[in-house]
Design an enzyme around this catalytic site. Structure first.
Site, PDB file in Angstrom:
ATOM      1  N   LYS A  53       0.834  -1.206   0.000  1.00  0.00           N
ATOM      2  CA  LYS A  53       0.000   0.000   0.000  1.00  0.00           C
ATOM      3  C   LYS A  53       0.870   1.259   0.000  1.00  0.00           C
ATOM      4  CE  LYS A  53      -3.797  -2.242   2.467  1.00  0.00           C
ATOM      5  NZ  LYS A  53      -4.551  -2.291   3.735  1.00  0.00           N
ATOM      6  N   ALA A  69      -0.607   0.640   6.086  1.00  0.00           N
ATOM      7  CA  ALA A  69      -0.962  -0.169   7.251  1.00  0.00           C
ATOM      8  C   ALA A  69      -1.920  -1.267   6.830  1.00  0.00           C
ATOM      9  CB  ALA A  69      -1.600   0.707   8.327  1.00  0.00           C
ATOM     10  N   ASP A  70      -1.864  -2.356   7.547  1.00  0.00           N
ATOM     11  CA  ASP A  70      -2.802  -3.448   7.329  1.00  0.00           C
ATOM     12  C   ASP A  70      -2.957  -4.205   8.637  1.00  0.00           C
ATOM     13  OD1 ASP A  70      -4.266  -4.785   4.931  1.00  0.00           O
ATOM     14  OD2 ASP A  70      -3.523  -6.451   6.150  1.00  0.00           O
ATOM     15  N   GLN A  71      -4.093  -4.848   8.778  1.00  0.00           N
ATOM     16  CA  GLN A  71      -4.339  -5.621   9.986  1.00  0.00           C
ATOM     17  C   GLN A  71      -5.062  -6.907   9.629  1.00  0.00           C
ATOM     18  OE1 GLN A  71      -7.411  -4.513  12.984  1.00  0.00           O
ATOM     19  NE2 GLN A  71      -5.633  -4.230  14.313  1.00  0.00           N
ATOM     20  N   ALA A 106       0.189  -4.225  11.064  1.00  0.00           N
ATOM     21  CA  ALA A 106       1.436  -3.966  10.335  1.00  0.00           C
ATOM     22  C   ALA A 106       1.525  -2.521   9.880  1.00  0.00           C
ATOM     23  CB  ALA A 106       1.525  -4.889   9.125  1.00  0.00           C
TER      24      ALA A 106
END
Length: 193
Positions: A53, A69-71, A106
């Site tokens: 991203k 960001a990622d989750q 993350a």
């Protein structure tokens, strides 16, 4: 003067969290493929997607510092993605009832104009209460958390579903670990109190 800051996300939750740091920033949609790789562990997927991203937006803004960001949530080794709709959210909350849910939050901070990339995953363990079907329905009809990994918003009424949260960073469970992000941004020249 630090470089322009861009959040590679359209998430209102991440935008609100980043605004707490008091640094001017813009948001851009990363438009990345979020397909999971076969046999990729959830932690690795979250980290890869956060970096993808950030890099996708950084291609259009190479002088900027871009945050991705990622989750991903998992319970008993099973990934829990954003439910998207009511029936799937019910299934997820039933699956999470009385369990420990691990959230992989993350971060990736990228600047293509020479400052590189910093990335990390901040883990959060959420201990869920035992939930009955009536509690699940009341919660879902009240908050409609269909855009959240794990079908619950702990920053809202979802906190009532939780017994305890273990984390070094209380913002990590919402999806943007501000303690770790602050450390990364200092490395990119931003002055934070």
């Amino acid at each position: 003067m630090p470089r322009p800051l861009i959040l590679a996300s359209t998430s209102p939750y991440r935008r609100e969290l980043l605004s707490r740091l008091g640094i001017p920033f813009e948001t851009r949609s990363p438009r990345t493929d979020e397909t999971e790789a076969v046999h990729e562990p959830p932690r690795a997927t979250a980290l890869r997607l956060a970096e993808d991203k950030a890099r996708a937006v950084a291609k259009s803004f190479p002088e900027a510092v871009v945050i991705g960001a990622d989750q991903i949530a998992e319970v008993n080794g099973i990934r829990l993605n954003k439910p998207g709709e009511h029936a799937q959210a019910v299934r997820q909350l039933r699956q999470m009832s009385g369990q420990r849910v691990l959230f992989h939050s993350a971060l990736a901070v990228v600047c293509l104009a020479g400052q590189g990339c910093a990335k990390d995953v901040v883990p959060v363990t959420v201990h869920m209460r035992i939930l009955d079907d009536a509690q699940i329905e009341r919660y879902l009809l009240t908050e409609k958390p269909y855009d959240c990994a794990g079908s619950a918003k702990v920053e809202g009424m979802g906190i009532t579903l939780v017994h305890a949260i273990d984390s070094n960073d209380p913002t990590a469970v919402i999806g943007l670990p501000l303690i770790r992000l602050s450390e990364m941004l200092r490395g990119f020249g931003y002055e934070l109190p």
